[in-house]
Design a protein around this motif. Structure first.
Motif, PDB file in Angstrom:
ATOM      1  N   ARG A  96     -19.082 -20.049 -22.919  1.00  0.00           N
ATOM      2  CA  ARG A  96     -19.341 -19.013 -21.873  1.00  0.00           C
ATOM      3  C   ARG A  96     -19.444 -17.638 -22.677  1.00  0.00           C
ATOM      4  O   ARG A  96     -20.412 -16.892 -22.278  1.00  0.00           O
ATOM      5  N   ALA A  97     -18.675 -17.328 -23.610  1.00  0.00           N
ATOM      6  CA  ALA A  97     -18.800 -16.070 -24.371  1.00  0.00           C
ATOM      7  C   ALA A  97     -20.336 -15.853 -25.068  1.00  0.00           C
ATOM      8  O   ALA A  97     -20.709 -14.934 -25.093  1.00  0.00           O
ATOM      9  N   ARG A 100     -22.718 -15.109 -22.803  1.00  0.00           N
ATOM     10  CA  ARG A 100     -22.787 -13.884 -22.521  1.00  0.00           C
ATOM     11  C   ARG A 100     -23.689 -12.785 -23.576  1.00  0.00           C
ATOM     12  O   ARG A 100     -23.952 -11.808 -23.219  1.00  0.00           O
ATOM     13  N   LYS A 101     -23.429 -13.384 -24.619  1.00  0.00           N
ATOM     14  CA  LYS A 101     -24.015 -12.695 -25.593  1.00  0.00           C
ATOM     15  C   LYS A 101     -25.839 -12.647 -25.595  1.00  0.00           C
ATOM     16  O   LYS A 101     -26.370 -11.724 -25.872  1.00  0.00           O
ATOM     17  N   ILE A 102     -25.977 -13.988 -25.679  1.00  0.00           N
ATOM     18  CA  ILE A 102     -27.631 -14.444 -25.467  1.00  0.00           C
ATOM     19  C   ILE A 102     -28.257 -14.026 -24.450  1.00  0.00           C
ATOM     20  O   ILE A 102     -29.260 -13.726 -24.660  1.00  0.00           O
TER      21      ILE A 102
END
Lengths: 253, 298
Positions: free
Chosen positions: A3-4, A7-9
């Motif tokens: 998930r992290a 969130r960046k991609i």
């Protein structure tokens, strides 16, 4: 963890541009392939006939692994540039967690590559050679081998990214290694050894279409069969990711 | 309980020794200031404590244990610069930080409010001013309500009002019982908020302890005489007292001196009176942290 990474991609425009470029180039290349003329004869729609289509497509797609590799290098070197690897370690992520995050991203990129090849293959198969669609499942394994190959190139890209930290240098090293350095090394190495070089192993997963025909002219190829190369490719992939972890663990962030 | 314990930490960058055998202990509930000129090793110390730099020697322990992901999640830290993805919005960056810290995403709203960035939460981080970036980084350190805050130059880039707000925030958090470790070269800030201080210079610890003891150790006593008494009388009387040192004239008139530990101004007054010197004025002049800092790092 995934998930992290998402969130960046997901909000990153560069990612979408490169992924779109990948599929457009692949589809474009395949679309014009039928009009290529060899010895006065056009390939025509026979090029898109199953079951041979999958291995042809996998071979064509292998050239675009470099795009996926460059994308992964961007995603890794960005984190050094923005010092976000450092912040994530401060916030509680382990170094192993950082590497696992990028490994998960490489898995997603390889999956995207496989789905793109499948999508492009089904589209052209259905539209240009619909009477052969019944045989589509026979050689679909070639696309899975392409997926392993994509993971292989991505593992090399990740190692170069973690090692060099700067995007420009890492692109150069990645391209030089895959296209120039390893081929040169292979030239000076006996055939029974050079077929075990990493990029050679990865390339063996998607052999040139008509290789059998070529072999009758130039003699048997030294490359391993795709099924022989696959387990070795997985070993290289594991090795490169383990090296990436060691590089990151033993350096300051 | 000791929150952070640094034991004999050393760090080299190539041929340069950035930190030499540093040992420090930060107790629970303290506001611990790390002082030192540029290049003294403050950020290196914090980088080692936070696990982003590899020590060449020594040990870091948080809450009595070696550093771990669990211990890190009890610490909110801002090291050097605000580190965010420039293409993500303030909100997206904080949601990502909350994921890593395993803090509830709902806490992001409170953090944005605290940073005064609610109205600009959907703007990309790259478009923020330095002060806004710093405020966002401070808000991010508070996600998950950590027990300890580590702040490296937290007032960098802030205007006077922002600096005052950060000071109030630190005092408010300290009042809640949080332990705060703060590195700064702004001595005034440290003096206003810290309970303890360590002074670093060229990678070595020069002094450490409660702010009051570091300052009190060199408090000077200012002595003033009536105009009709010759200063020589005072100097002679002071010369008889072995626990009075560093006697020197003051620019505004009178003299000042340093008392050895365990001796009080009242004791000095009594001794001078017994020698026949009547003082017109006697006052303790607390040394500023700045003066003490300059003395220690001379």
């Amino acid at each position: 963890m995934l998930r992290a990474e998402l969130r960046k991609i997901l909000p990153y425009r560069t990612v979408w541009v490169i992924l779109l470029l990948y599929v457009l180039l692949l589809a474009g290349f395949v679309a014009v392939g039928g009009s290529v003329t060899v010895n006065g004869q056009q390939f025509g729609d026979t090029l898109y006939a199953f079951p041979a289509l999958w291995s042809r497509l996998a071979y064509v797609a292998s050239y675009f692994n470099l795009l996926l590799g460059i994308l992964l290098i961007i995603l890794i070197t960005d984190e050094f540039q923005f010092r976000t690897f450092r912040q994530q370690v401060i916030d509680g992520r382990s170094v192993a967690g950082l590497v696992q995050g990028k490994l998960a991203v490489s898995g997603l990129l390889a999956l995207y590559g496989v789905l793109a090849v499948l999508g492009v293959g089904l589209f052209f198969g259905f539209t240009r050679s619909p009477d052969t669609v019944g045989r589509a499942a026979e050689t679909v394994g070639a696309v899975l081998l392409y997926g392993v190959q994509a993971l292989g190139y991505l593992a090399v890209a990740a190692l170069v990214g973690f090692l060099l930290r700067k995007s420009g240098l890492a692109f150069l090293a990645f391209l030089l290694y895959a296209w120039i350095l390893e081929p040169l090394l292979r030239l000076t190495t006996p055939d029974d050894i050079d077929r075990y070089f990493p990029v050679k192993i990865f390339d063996s997963l998607t052999p040139t279409p008509g290789q059998e025909l070529l072999n009758t002219v130039t003699g048997p190829s030294s490359a391993l069969l795709p099924t022989e190369a696959a387990p070795l490719a997985l070993v290289y992939i594991a090795l490169f990711w383990a090296l990436s972890y060691l590089v990151l663990r033993n350096r300051d962030l | 309980m000791s929150i952070l314990q640094l034991d004999n930490l050393s760090k080299r960058y190539g041929g340069t020794t950035a930190l030499r055998g540093l040992s420090l202990q930060v107790e629970a509930g303290s506001v611990y200031g790390l002082l030192g000129p540029n290049g003294s090793g403050k950020t290196t110390t914090l980088g080692l404590a936070l696990g982003v730099l590899r020590a060449d020697g020594g040990e870091v322990r948080w809450f009595g244990q070696p550093i771990s992901s669990q211990s890190k999640r009890r610490v909110g830290a801002l090291l050097e610069t605000p580190n965010f993805f420039p293409y993500l919005s303030a909100r997206q960056n904080l949601l990502l930080a909350a994921d890593v810290k395993r803090a509830a995403p709902a806490t992001v709203d409170a953090a944005l409010d605290l940073a005064g960035l609610t109205a600009r939460q959907h703007d990309a981080f790259r478009g923020f001013s330095l002060g806004m970036k710093q405020r966002l980084a401070l808000a991010s350190t508070l996600l998950g309500s950590p027990d300890v805050l580590v702040l490296d130059e937290p007032t960098n880039g802030l205007d006077p009002q922002g600096i005052a707000e950060v000071r109030e925030l630190i005092q408010r958090l300290a009042a809640q019982g949080k332990t705060i470790i703060i590195a700064s070269h702004l001595l005034d800030e440290i003096e206003k908020v810290c309970t303890h201080v360590a002074v670093l210079q060229r990678g070595e610890l020069r002094a450490a302890g409660p702010v009051s003891s570091i300052l009190a150790a060199t408090d000077r006593v200012l002595l003033r005489l009536d105009a009709d008494i010759a200063p020589a009388t005072l100097l002679h009387a002071l010369g008889q007292l072995p626990w009075v040192t560093e006697v020197r004239p003051e620019t505004g008139g009178g003299h000042s001196a340093v008392l050895a530990p365990g001796h009080t101004p009242a004791e000095l007054n009594r001794a001078l009176f017994a020698s026949g010197v009547v003082l017109a004025g006697l006052e303790m002049r607390q040394r500023s942290l700045e003066a003490q800092f300059l003395e220690l790092t001379k």
